[in-house]
Design a protein around this motif. Structure first.
Motif, PDB file in Angstrom:
ATOM      1  N   PRO A 143       0.874  -1.384  -0.026  1.00 19.13           N
ATOM      2  CA  PRO A 143      -0.016  -0.155   0.082  1.00 19.13           C
ATOM      3  C   PRO A 143       0.914   1.283  -0.009  1.00 19.13           C
ATOM      4  N   LEU A 144       0.428   2.330  -0.543  1.00 11.99           N
ATOM      5  CA  LEU A 144       1.011   3.673  -0.531  1.00 11.99           C
ATOM      6  C   LEU A 144       1.128   4.050   0.771  1.00 11.99           C
ATOM      7  N   ALA A 145       2.412   4.555   0.893  1.00 10.95           N
ATOM      8  CA  ALA A 145       2.935   4.861   2.353  1.00 10.95           C
ATOM      9  C   ALA A 145       3.825   6.200   2.262  1.00 10.95           C
ATOM     10  N   ASP A 146       3.231   6.872   1.431  1.00 12.33           N
ATOM     11  CA  ASP A 146       4.033   8.325   1.288  1.00 12.33           C
ATOM     12  C   ASP A 146       3.133   9.429   2.099  1.00 12.33           C
ATOM     13  N   ASP A 147       3.868   9.807   3.209  1.00  9.13           N
ATOM     14  CA  ASP A 147       3.115  10.904   4.197  1.00  9.13           C
ATOM     15  C   ASP A 147       2.608  12.144   3.461  1.00  9.13           C
TER      16      ASP A 147
END
Length: 342
Positions: free
Chosen positions: A265-269
């Motif tokens: 899953p996307l995990a870019d803050d």
């Protein structure tokens, strides 16, 4: 000392944050670091008790490394044998088998032939496909999307058959799904870690990346929230993912799993927001530590979903290994030596 390794590519903040969080917690005789690979020998164990995989879906070499490591006891998150076999079309079919209302969908062959195939390679397909029946079954509007992966540039909402055929011609060698469009009241994207921790984010899929996560997070009404979490857990327990996201559309009182397959899953803050990022980092660190503490050498430490474990009728990898050892001993008793040097 047990090692937790992060296997990742061009992303930096999330893997680094997880490594730092694990080490800040100072778990007894456990340390986290980026995975380092200078050689991969057949059937040789890796130095890691746990590996969190963020990149092997794009790099076949890494996938083989992880399967070799898992064979020798590494707990790979997610299971490299299952994740490579799964796809979004199967997810929808499995949801229906579980009694979960799922959008109608059909899978379609790639518009262009895959490499190393000829026209006769597809002799079992009846061309042209029965598109009138397909369109009648799915209906319009519909979503046309890849059967696997996160190629959002190839996801299209099509309003009619003319738009469908135009999009189909532009998809090249990608296998696609035509999926019923659900007119929803609310939409959620849910992280699920360790098949026990679920975090729901209100989500607007039609918006651009940053605007998708702009709504309040984890604030669904308590009863609805409970139902969503139960559904997410049921799906992940069946599939066996350690880390995954599930997208749920809510229409009236019905929950529709729109996208169940997203094990990286996307995990870019900067996109998901600081609050969501913090939850993901903390719970990923907790999960990795728990799996390292539970790690048993010379045993299978992979997670398998109920769909697989029920199919094998309880025949675990460990039992298979024991059976192989018995066979090898019997051969030795017959003065037949097994050559393991190759």
């Amino acid at each position: 000392m047990k090692k937790i390794g992060l296997l990742y590519g061009d992303e930096n903040k999330f893997p680094t944050a997880v490594i730092e969080r694990i080490n800040q917690k100072k778990p007894k005789k456990i340390i986290a670091e980026p995975v380092k690979i200078d050689k991969v020998l057949q059937n040789a164990p890796s130095e890691y008790a746990v590996i969190i995989d963020r990149i092997s879906k794009d790099i076949p070499f890494y996938r083989s490394f992880l399967k070799n490591a898992a064979l020798n006891g590494t707990a790979v998150l997610n299971n490299p044998f299952w994740e490579v076999a799964d796809d979004k079309f199967f997810n929808g079919a499995l949801a229906e088998k579980l009694g979960i209302k799922s959008p109608k969908a059909v899978i379609l062959p790639s518009h262009h032939r895959p490499p190393h195939t000829q026209a006769d390679s597809f002799r079992n397909l009846d061309f042209p496909l029965d598109f009138p029946h397909i369109f009648d079954y799915v209906g319009f509007p519909a979503y046309f999307k890849p059967y696997k992966g996160n190629h959002r540039e190839l996801v299209h909402r099509v309003e009619n058959k003319e738009e469908f055929f135009k999009c189909y011609g532009e998809t090249g060698k990608t296998v696609m799904i035509l999926q019923e469009a659900i007119s929803y009241d609310q939409y959620f994207r849910c992280y699920c870690l360790g098949q026990k921790d679920v975090y729901c984010m209100e989500f607007t899929p039609e918006n651009g990346n940053i605007q998708r996560y702009s709504a309040q997070t984890d604030k669904a009404p308590s009863l609805l929230h409970k139902r969503i979490k139960e559904l997410v857990l049921q799906l992940n327990e069946s599939l066996g993912y350690d880390i995954n996201t599930v997208e749920i559309a809510v229409k009236g009182k019905t929950l529709y799993p729109i996208d169940v397959y997203n094990p990286v899953p996307l995990a870019d803050d900067s996109i998901i927001g600081a609050q969501n990022f913090e939850w993901l980092v903390e719970h990923t660190a907790q999960l990795a530590i728990q799996r390292a503490e539970a790690h048993q050498e010379e045993h299978s430490n992979l997670t398998w979903g109920k769909f697989i474990t029920r199919s094998t009728k309880g025949k675990s990898v460990d039992k298979i290994h024991k059976a192989q050892k018995v066979i090898q001993k019997d051969l030795q008793d017959l003065n037949l030596k097994v050559d393991n040097s190759r």
